[in-house]
Write a protein that holds these residues in place. Structure first.
Motif, short mmCIF file in Angstrom:
data_model
loop_
_atom_site.label_atom_id
_atom_site.label_comp_id
_atom_site.label_asym_id
_atom_site.label_seq_id
_atom_site.Cartn_x
_atom_site.Cartn_y
_atom_site.Cartn_z
N UNK A 125 0.84 -1.21 0.00
CA UNK A 125 0.00 0.00 0.00
C UNK A 125 0.87 1.25 0.00
N UNK A 126 1.96 1.22 0.74
CA UNK A 126 2.87 2.37 0.75
C UNK A 126 3.48 2.58 -0.64
N UNK A 130 3.20 5.87 -3.04
CA UNK A 130 4.38 6.52 -3.64
C UNK A 130 4.16 6.74 -5.13
N UNK A 131 3.55 5.76 -5.80
CA UNK A 131 3.26 5.92 -7.22
C UNK A 131 2.32 7.09 -7.49
N UNK A 132 1.31 7.26 -6.63
CA UNK A 132 0.38 8.39 -6.79
C UNK A 132 1.09 9.72 -6.58
N UNK A 133 1.96 9.77 -5.55
CA UNK A 133 2.71 11.00 -5.29
C UNK A 133 3.65 11.31 -6.43
N UNK A 134 4.30 10.27 -6.98
CA UNK A 134 5.22 10.48 -8.09
C UNK A 134 4.47 11.01 -9.32
N UNK A 303 8.14 2.69 7.31
CA UNK A 303 8.09 4.04 6.77
C UNK A 303 8.37 3.99 5.27
N UNK A 304 7.79 4.93 4.54
CA UNK A 304 8.02 5.04 3.10
C UNK A 304 9.06 6.11 2.85
N UNK A 305 10.15 5.73 2.18
CA UNK A 305 11.18 6.68 1.83
C UNK A 305 10.81 7.40 0.54
N UNK A 306 11.44 8.54 0.29
CA UNK A 306 11.09 9.35 -0.88
C UNK A 306 11.47 8.68 -2.18
#
Length: 470
Positions: A125-126, A130-134, A303-306
């Motif tokens: 899910x994280x 991240x894909x949506x944020x990218x 945690x999800x890294x950038x």
């Protein structure tokens, strides 16, 4: 949730008054029986022909009942072994009948959740988030923070999560941007349950505001005031409604900077700006502590890294290292061999002592402070020395897309300000075998008439100039 336990129902036959017993279990009609012994048969049905008529009518009635229950239970879920009585999964009020602030029933939300999303792990899910944020960052040039939703200079009415969802659902967005997130006109948008933003290890699906919640929040940095700090402050994180962060602002490298943490306290709507969707590292312990951060494990947190990777922080992780990961521009490595703590740093740039004020009033001019050079946050040469066995991009892609991908792989920011839009839109391919990340950059630059220069904080890409002397 509908009651799908065993039930028995008795209905009278409309023609002969006989009792018809129906046994229903799991939302399905399993048995039909007719009770006739206690009833005298009317004279109209004493003959064989009358019997045939009776059973013809009865067969039609039973068929109608079967059709009715098949239709009414078509959407009922099939119970698995874990759903049988005695093993009821704990759920929040949101699953039963969520209410809005006026006490009205909210629109059903489970319809918006696909079975595939329900099966995703925390890590998966994280990565989806991240894909949506990218996708948002590539379209807008900055990380989401809600500022894009400001109206007429007023603060944003929605969170960065709502901003991301609006971008992902551009063709059919239900958001009324000029209204507040909790305005009834936005119910169809904000009362949906976003499975990808919820932790399968946490049962509470709604916050105190009685809206579907998020279990992941963007990191604003270190300290309660971190969201209001300037971009290059050593305690600033990626997310903030007061600043617009680009990937070049992540000076510590995307692989060393936390983008999202889990939350397990102080829940709120995923569309609400503020603490419901933003968290700061303010007090130790950071895992399962007063900041309400965690992912359900007793002594660790994912945690999800950038850069899109997912790491696990343990309670044994040094708080100093956790703070360095939460800050994006402190210039510190993730090794305790290097001294420094974002919490005690006042500025990212050291200021030299100012000489005494001159007494001559005729030359009493302001003195510009001497600034020391910024220490490099990481060794770019070392980062680019990573070996690549094979890289094949045979389908032509715009140069900006290829550079962004190389930037994500290397974790080193790039400065593309010297390139105009026409060059960045130019399509290219890139194929290399047994090389390094630096070799990939050089191969791409050579094929496009560009050159690269390694600076302390970034890779500068510019058009190649003719340096030959006359």
């Amino acid at each position: 949730m509908k009651d799908l336990g065993p039930r028995d129902r008795t209905i009278p036959c409309p023609n002969c008054a006989a009792k018809i017993h129906l046994h229903i279990e799991g939302g399905q009609l399993l048995n039909v029986s007719l009770e006739t012994e206690a009833l005298p048969l009317p004279t109209s049905v004493q003959s064989p022909a009358s019997f045939r008529l009776l059973f013809g009518i009865l067969g039609t009635l039973v068929a109608a009942v079967l059709i009715y229950f098949a239709t009414s239970t078509k959407s009922a879920p099939v119970l698995s072994e874990s759903d049988q009585p005695g093993e009821v999964t704990e759920r929040s009020e949101l699953d039963e009948n969520p209410l809005d602030t006026n006490g009205q029933a909210s629109p059903a939300t489970d319809e918006d959740v696909s079975p595939a999303e329900e099966e995703l792990s925390i890590t998966q899910r994280l990565i989806v988030i991240h894909g949506l944020v990218q996708e948002y960052r590539q379209q807008n040039g900055v990380y989401p923070n809600g500022k894009m939703l400001e109206v007429d200079g007023e603060p944003a009415r929605f969170s960065w999560v709502a901003e991301v969802m609006r971008t992902a659902e551009r063709e059919g967005s239900l958001m009324a941007q000029r209204r507040a997130w909790d305005d009834p006109v936005n119910d169809a948008f904000v009362r949906r349950r976003l499975e990808k933003f919820q932790n399968p290890e946490i049962n509470q699906l709604a916050g105190e505001d009685r809206y579907p919640t998020t279990h992941f929040a963007g990191v604003t940095g270190v300290g309660a005031d971190s969201e209001k700090l300037p971009l290059r402050h050593p305690r600033a994180g990626i997310f903030s409604p007061y600043r617009e962060t680009t990937i070049a602002d992540v000076l510590d490298g995307t692989a060393n900077t936390i983008m999202l943490v889990g939350v397990q306290a102080d829940y709120g709507s995923w569309a609400r700006p503020g603490s419901a969707t933003l968290r700061a590292f303010t007090a130790e312990p950071y895992i399962n502590g007063p900041d309400g951060m965690g992912t359900g494990q007793p002594d660790s947190m994912q945690v999800l890294m950038a850069d899109g990777s997912v790491r696990t922080l343990s309670q044994k992780t040094s708080p100093v290292i956790a703070r360095r990961m939460a800050a994006m521009a402190d210039g510190l490595t993730l090794s305790l061999e290097m001294e420094g703590d974002p919490l005690t740093m006042k500025s990212a740039v050291a200021v030299a002592p100012v000489p005494p004020e001159k007494k001559d009033p005729e030359v009493d001019l302001p003195i510009e402070p001497m600034l020391a050079e910024d220490p490099p946050p990481f060794d770019i040469e070392e980062s680019l020395s990573q070996k690549i066995r094979s890289y094949r991009l045979e389908q032509p892609k715009p140069l900006r897309v290829i550079l962004n991908e190389l930037q994500e792989i290397s974790g080193v920011p790039m400065d593309l300000s010297a390139l105009d839009e026409a060059i960045l839109d130019r399509e290219s391919t890139l194929v290399a075998e047994e090389t390094t990340l630096k070799g990939l950059f050089e191969e791409l630059a050579s094929s496009q008439g560009l050159e690269i220069e390694l600076k302390p904080f970034a890779i500068v890409v510019r058009e190649k100039t003719d340096s030959r002397e006359e």
